[in-house]
Design an enzyme around this catalytic site. Structure first.
Site, PDB file in Angstrom:
ATOM      1  N   LYS A 196      73.952  32.537 -62.239  1.00 28.04           N
ATOM      2  CA  LYS A 196      73.368  31.326 -62.569  1.00 28.04           C
ATOM      3  C   LYS A 196      74.428  30.650 -63.376  1.00 28.04           C
ATOM      4  CE  LYS A 196      69.717  29.590 -65.799  1.00 28.04           C
ATOM      5  NZ  LYS A 196      68.702  30.215 -66.536  1.00 28.04           N
ATOM      6  N   LYS A 249      71.721  30.500 -58.424  1.00 35.16           N
ATOM      7  CA  LYS A 249      70.905  29.152 -58.979  1.00 35.16           C
ATOM      8  C   LYS A 249      72.062  28.415 -59.656  1.00 35.16           C
ATOM      9  CE  LYS A 249      67.693  28.371 -62.713  1.00 35.16           C
ATOM     10  NZ  LYS A 249      67.095  28.750 -63.871  1.00 35.16           N
TER      11      LYS A 249
HETATM   12  C1  PBG Z   1      66.191  29.301 -68.830  1.00 36.54           C
HETATM   13  C2  PBG Z   1      66.107  28.861 -67.591  1.00 36.54           C
HETATM   14  C3  PBG Z   1      66.355  27.448 -66.856  1.00 36.54           C
HETATM   15  C4  PBG Z   1      65.968  27.697 -65.660  1.00 36.54           C
HETATM   16  C5  PBG Z   1      64.958  28.452 -65.476  1.00 36.54           C
HETATM   17  N1  PBG Z   1      65.443  29.515 -66.492  1.00 36.54           N
HETATM   18  C6  PBG Z   1      67.165  26.697 -67.859  1.00 36.54           C
HETATM   19  C7  PBG Z   1      68.317  26.781 -68.405  1.00 36.54           C
HETATM   20  O1  PBG Z   1      68.960  27.778 -68.246  1.00 36.54           O
HETATM   21  O2  PBG Z   1      68.596  25.875 -69.202  1.00 36.54           O
HETATM   22  C8  PBG Z   1      66.020  26.171 -64.822  1.00 36.54           C
HETATM   23  C9  PBG Z   1      65.070  26.113 -63.765  1.00 36.54           C
HETATM   24  C10 PBG Z   1      65.335  24.709 -63.204  1.00 36.54           C
HETATM   25  O3  PBG Z   1      66.054  23.890 -63.528  1.00 36.54           O
HETATM   26  O4  PBG Z   1      64.222  24.326 -62.268  1.00 36.54           O
HETATM   27  N2  PBG Z   1      66.353  30.500 -69.034  1.00 36.54           N
END
Ligand code: PBG
Length: 325
Positions: A196, A249
């Site tokens: 991520k 992601k």
């Molecule tokens: C946070 C989380 C995020 C997303 C999913 N879980 C955002 C972040 O890490 O700030 C993002 C999903 C999206 O942008 O559609 N644990």
């Protein structure tokens, strides 16, 4: 001209094109993310995600029924935590009567076949908007993992089929797996957000959950977008620690990573086609600059072609409808 090979032969008609299509997306490829809020009969459109809503649990259940009826097999639950319940420990995240835990139970009861995945991270519950516990302006790893473990076990206890840790702390997959075993939740899966990246494309999601970081950014835990090998390392570590599915992601700007991870692991790979990717297509379509339906199908097919076995996407419903047509 005499040619021994003519590439256009296999592109000549819709019939032959569909016969030789290498990648076919189906509704069971999709995971539909859902934003759940307190209240009743409430659907709030997220301003930076036109056409996407945060709903109270009653309306969420209706949505899940509809998703199931068009062939979607899985939902990924996120909840919006009330401000007064946010703190720096994540306490509310393992409250057995919390919104997440109530939602899991209610959705399971209404649509028993739907595969329920749950987001595991502290940011919606954190007064700092960070995915972990904050001490001296730092996000501390090991105490955060203890909180994530409690949160995961409470989701399993409520009936979640799979927990999805999206926090990027070190060692959390192994710790969660061990705790699930210790507590007898031997059927609960783990979908690890393994690679991520610290991405600007999460902006609209943070609007949806009011979870933007209060200070700094997430670069000390989420990955640097300059890196590719690190993604493989993280994915292999998570598989080793017990992940059933690994995730990359965001999606579109990271399709090279998807392929790299797909080639390296022997578990299914999921890809999160995130909020900013949704917003870009919506914004361009609203201006008449692109054809929305075609953009959806091309995007999701490209993610699967890159190696995404599963795709978490805000377009799940639209795409299922387009496929079913
Ligand atoms: C946070 C989380 C995020 C997303 C999913 N879980 C955002 C972040 O890490 O700030 C993002 C999903 C999206 O942008 O559609 N644990």
């Amino acid at each position: 001209m005499i040619l021994h090979k003519r590439g256009r032969i296999l592109r000549a008609t819709p019939a032959i094109r569909s016969m030789v299509a290498e990648t076919i997306i189906t509704p069971s490829d999709f995971i539909a993310p859902l934003f759940i809020d307190e209240g009743e009969n409430l659907a709030t459109e997220i301003s930076s995600m036109p056409g996407y809503f945060r709903r109270s649990l009653d309306l969420t259940i209706k949505e899940v029924e509809e998703l199931w009826s068009i062939g979607i097999k899985s939902v990924l639950l996120f909840i919006k935590c009330k401000d007064e319940l946010k703190d720096n420990t994540g306490l509310e995240s393992w409250n057995p009567r919390g919104l997440m835990q109530r939602s899991i139970k209610a959705i399971k009861a209404a649509v028993p076949g739907m595969y329920i995945m749950t987001d595991v991270a502290l940011d919606p519950f954190s007064s700092y908007g960070h995915d972990g516990i904050v001490k001296d302006n730092e996000i501390i790893n090991d105490e955060t993992v203890e909180a994530l473990v409690k949160m995961s076990v409470s989701h399993a206890a409520a009936g979640a089929d799979m927990v999805a840790p999206s926090d990027m702390m070190d060692g959390r997959i192994g710790a969660i797996r061990e705790a699930l075993e210790d507590n007898g939740y031997t059927k609960t899966g783990i979908m690890a957000y393994s690679a991520k990246y610290a991405s600007c494309f999460y902006g609209p999601f943070r609007d949806a959950l009011d979870s933007a970081p209060g200070f700094g950014d997430k670069k000390t835990y989420q990955m640097d977008y300059s890196n590719r090998l690190e993604a493989v390392r993280e994915a292999l570590m998570d598989v080793e620690e017990g992940a059933d599915i690994v995730m990359v992601k965001p999606g579109l700007p990271y399709l090279d990573i998807v392929r790299e991870v797909k080639n390296a692991v022997d578990v299914p790979v999921s890809v999160y086609n995130i909020s900013g990717e949704y917003a870009m297509i919506k914004a361009a379509a609203q201006r008449g600059w692109i054809d929305e339906n075609k953009a959806i199908m091309e995007t999701l097919t490209s993610i699967k072609r890159a190696g995404g076995d599963l795709i978490a996407t805000y377009f799940a419903k639209d795409a299922a409808r387009l496929i079913n047509q």
